[in-house]
Scaffold this motif. Structure first.
Motif, PDB file in Angstrom:
ATOM      1  N   UNK A 109       0.807  -1.222   0.000  1.00 27.30           N
ATOM      2  CA  UNK A 109       0.000   0.000   0.000  1.00 27.30           C
ATOM      3  C   UNK A 109       0.836   1.267   0.000  1.00 27.30           C
ATOM      4  N   UNK A 110       1.740   1.446   0.988  1.00 28.24           N
ATOM      5  CA  UNK A 110       2.584   2.655   0.998  1.00 28.24           C
ATOM      6  C   UNK A 110       3.498   2.742  -0.222  1.00 28.24           C
ATOM      7  N   UNK A 111       3.969   1.595  -0.696  1.00 27.48           N
ATOM      8  CA  UNK A 111       4.841   1.590  -1.877  1.00 27.48           C
ATOM      9  C   UNK A 111       4.071   2.102  -3.092  1.00 27.48           C
ATOM     10  N   UNK A 112       2.861   1.594  -3.277  1.00 27.27           N
ATOM     11  CA  UNK A 112       2.025   2.006  -4.401  1.00 27.27           C
ATOM     12  C   UNK A 112       1.724   3.501  -4.337  1.00 27.27           C
ATOM     13  N   UNK A 113       1.366   3.985  -3.136  1.00 26.18           N
ATOM     14  CA  UNK A 113       1.048   5.416  -2.991  1.00 26.18           C
ATOM     15  C   UNK A 113       2.246   6.295  -3.312  1.00 26.18           C
ATOM     16  N   UNK A 114       3.428   5.869  -2.865  1.00 23.78           N
ATOM     17  CA  UNK A 114       4.634   6.665  -3.119  1.00 23.78           C
ATOM     18  C   UNK A 114       4.929   6.748  -4.612  1.00 23.78           C
ATOM     19  N   UNK A 115       4.786   5.630  -5.313  1.00 28.06           N
ATOM     20  CA  UNK A 115       5.005   5.632  -6.766  1.00 28.06           C
ATOM     21  C   UNK A 115       3.990   6.550  -7.440  1.00 28.06           C
ATOM     22  N   UNK A 116       2.742   6.459  -6.997  1.00 27.41           N
ATOM     23  CA  UNK A 116       1.681   7.286  -7.601  1.00 27.41           C
ATOM     24  C   UNK A 116       1.942   8.772  -7.381  1.00 27.41           C
ATOM     25  N   UNK A 117       2.424   9.143  -6.209  1.00 30.57           N
ATOM     26  CA  UNK A 117       2.705  10.548  -5.919  1.00 30.57           C
ATOM     27  C   UNK A 117       3.816  11.090  -6.818  1.00 30.57           C
ATOM     28  N   UNK A 118       4.865  10.290  -7.000  1.00 28.77           N
ATOM     29  CA  UNK A 118       5.961  10.726  -7.873  1.00 28.77           C
ATOM     30  C   UNK A 118       5.471  10.823  -9.310  1.00 28.77           C
ATOM     31  N   UNK A 119       4.693   9.837  -9.743  1.00 27.94           N
ATOM     32  CA  UNK A 119       4.160   9.865 -11.112  1.00 27.94           C
ATOM     33  C   UNK A 119       3.299  11.110 -11.327  1.00 27.94           C
ATOM     34  N   UNK A 120       2.463  11.402 -10.345  1.00 30.46           N
ATOM     35  CA  UNK A 120       1.588  12.576 -10.461  1.00 30.46           C
ATOM     36  C   UNK A 120       2.392  13.859 -10.552  1.00 30.46           C
ATOM     37  N   UNK A 121       3.472  13.943  -9.775  1.00 29.67           N
ATOM     38  CA  UNK A 121       4.297  15.154  -9.813  1.00 29.67           C
ATOM     39  C   UNK A 121       4.964  15.344 -11.171  1.00 29.67           C
ATOM     40  N   UNK A 160       0.288   9.136 -15.455  1.00 27.44           N
ATOM     41  CA  UNK A 160      -0.743   8.252 -14.920  1.00 27.44           C
ATOM     42  C   UNK A 160      -0.101   6.924 -14.525  1.00 27.44           C
ATOM     43  N   UNK A 161      -0.513   6.368 -13.374  1.00 30.46           N
ATOM     44  CA  UNK A 161      -0.013   5.071 -12.922  1.00 30.46           C
ATOM     45  C   UNK A 161      -1.049   3.988 -13.190  1.00 30.46           C
ATOM     46  N   UNK A 162      -0.594   2.902 -13.811  1.00 29.79           N
ATOM     47  CA  UNK A 162      -1.441   1.730 -14.050  1.00 29.79           C
ATOM     48  C   UNK A 162      -0.793   0.565 -13.316  1.00 29.79           C
ATOM     49  N   UNK A 185       9.687   4.628   1.044  1.00 29.91           N
ATOM     50  CA  UNK A 185      10.983   5.026   0.475  1.00 29.91           C
ATOM     51  C   UNK A 185      11.363   4.124  -0.693  1.00 29.91           C
ATOM     52  N   UNK A 186      11.060   2.840  -0.592  1.00 26.87           N
ATOM     53  CA  UNK A 186      11.321   1.920  -1.710  1.00 26.87           C
ATOM     54  C   UNK A 186      10.585   2.405  -2.956  1.00 26.87           C
ATOM     55  N   UNK A 187       9.275   2.696  -2.803  1.00 28.17           N
ATOM     56  CA  UNK A 187       8.485   3.126  -3.950  1.00 28.17           C
ATOM     57  C   UNK A 187       8.926   4.461  -4.503  1.00 28.17           C
ATOM     58  N   UNK A 197      11.489   7.742  -8.629  1.00 30.47           N
ATOM     59  CA  UNK A 197      12.400   8.832  -8.989  1.00 30.47           C
ATOM     60  C   UNK A 197      13.491   8.346  -9.935  1.00 30.47           C
ATOM     61  N   UNK A 198      13.980   7.141  -9.682  1.00 31.25           N
ATOM     62  CA  UNK A 198      14.986   6.553 -10.575  1.00 31.25           C
ATOM     63  C   UNK A 198      14.399   6.349 -11.969  1.00 31.25           C
TER      64      UNK A 198
END
Length: 347
Positions: free
Chosen positions: A89-101, A105-107, A304-306, A311-312
């Motif tokens: 859950x936290x990993x997915x949210x972190x990826x989505x936040x970076x994608x949004x910035x 769109x995250x799929x 942090x993993x996500x 970011x990478x």
């Protein structure tokens, strides 16, 4: 009359265009483009007028034209192991936040720990022209991705490294975390410590077992074969492993678990045991601090993993061409009581 025409709404059935927004706001087309694409060079007052025009007309950016112009779809794919696992859950949210910035769109989808399903999902996302992929791998051979990577699909692996290809990876310190958890139990007087982990084909399970063995060896303690159990995280299998370790001629006095799903079953099994058994779990679990005693855990930083992986990925999409590298995120031992129980006096 001219002013009325300039502010008139688009005809019914037509999608409003940037020209319509420019006309309503009384600005040039380039100014609208700058506001829509969050580019600099627009005064706050002008930006406000353009945004009001966008809202009034219901304008939406035409991403298909943008794709044709830039060769990018502004979308990325995330392949998880199990969407129901709280760790993701936290990993997915972190990826989505970076994608949004980054305006992307995250799929996402779940491989259900099936290598064939992983490959099917990954190739389906590539067929839909995602710009990049973040993958928690289920399989051990990712050569199927080589044509996609060569075609420009940026790819980063999380939690486990890629198999048989060089690719960026962001991992938790599974070895170090398991070693510190085992050493914590040794420091509280335990000499017979069991390890119950995931399937031996999984990279994290192997690394955590290696950390456990390293800590035992460092303490000069033997590891009996009956103290180690790897397999599925199915409750029946884990429960059987706990019972076997506790009923052995020399039963364990403490258990290190390999992940959160194993920990939950072990907590339930130990609740029915007549003597206290120390426990350290890899991964935190919900309500761990409310149990009696609270569950001592080796916490991973899933967010942090996500975030690091995303970011990478966007660095790659922005043109970073350095060699693939591996980032290891530290774990943290949280003492809550279960890992600090001493060995039972009559053991």
């Amino acid at each position: 009359m001219a002013d009325t025409a300039r502010h008139s709404e688009p005809r019914y059935g037509n999608r409003p265009t940037m020209k319509d927004v420019a006309a309503r706001a009384g600005v040039g087309l380039k100014t609208v483009s700058r506001v829509v694409n969050a580019e600099p060079g627009v005064t706050p007052d002008t930006e406000r007028r353009v945004q009001e025009a966008i809202d009034a007309l219901g304008f939406r950016r035409n991403d298909s034209a943008r794709v044709l112009r830039k060769g990018r779809t502004a979308s990325i794919g995330l392949v998880l192991e199990d969407l129901a696992d709280p760790f993701y859950g936290p990993l997915n949210r972190a990826v989505e936040e970076v994608a949004r910035s980054h305006g992307a769109l995250l799929i996402n989808g779940s491989s259900a720990e099936d290598p064939d399903r992983e490959q099917e999902l990954v190739l389906a996302l590539c067929a839909r022209r995602v710009d990049g992929l973040i993958i928690i791998p289920a399989g051990h051979d990712h050569r199927y991705l080589e044509p996609e990577i060569k075609a420009g699909v940026a790819t980063v692996f999380v939690d486990r490294p890629a198999g048989k290809i060089d690719a960026d990876a962001v991992l938790s310190d599974s070895f170090g975390g398991a070693r510190s958890g085992t050493a914590h139990l040794v420091a509280h007087g335990h000499r017979r410590i069991g390890f119950i982990g995931d399937q031996p084909r999984i990279h994290t399970a192997v690394e955590r077992l290696r950390g456990y063995r390293a800590a035992m060896a460092h303490a000069g303690l033997p590891v009996d074969d009956s103290w180690v159990s790897l397999g599925t995280t199915a409750p029946d299998r884990v429960h059987e492993a706990v019972v076997s370790m506790l009923k052995a001629p020399e039963p364990v006095t403490a258990i290190l678990t390999g992940n959160n799903r194993v920990t939950v079953t072990v907590v339930r099994a130990l609740a029915a045991h007549d003597r206290p058994v120390a426990l350290v779990g890899f991964d935190d679990i919900e309500l761990a601090d409310l149990l009696d005693p609270g569950v001592t855990v080796i916490a991973q930083d899933a967010a942090t993993l996500g975030r690091t992986a995303a970011e990478r990925l966007f660095r790659r999409l922005d043109g970073a061409a350095d060699a693939p590298n591996q980032v290891v995120v530290p774990t943290r031992l949280i003492a809550r009581g279960s890992g600090e129980l001493p060995p039972s006096a009559d053991r």
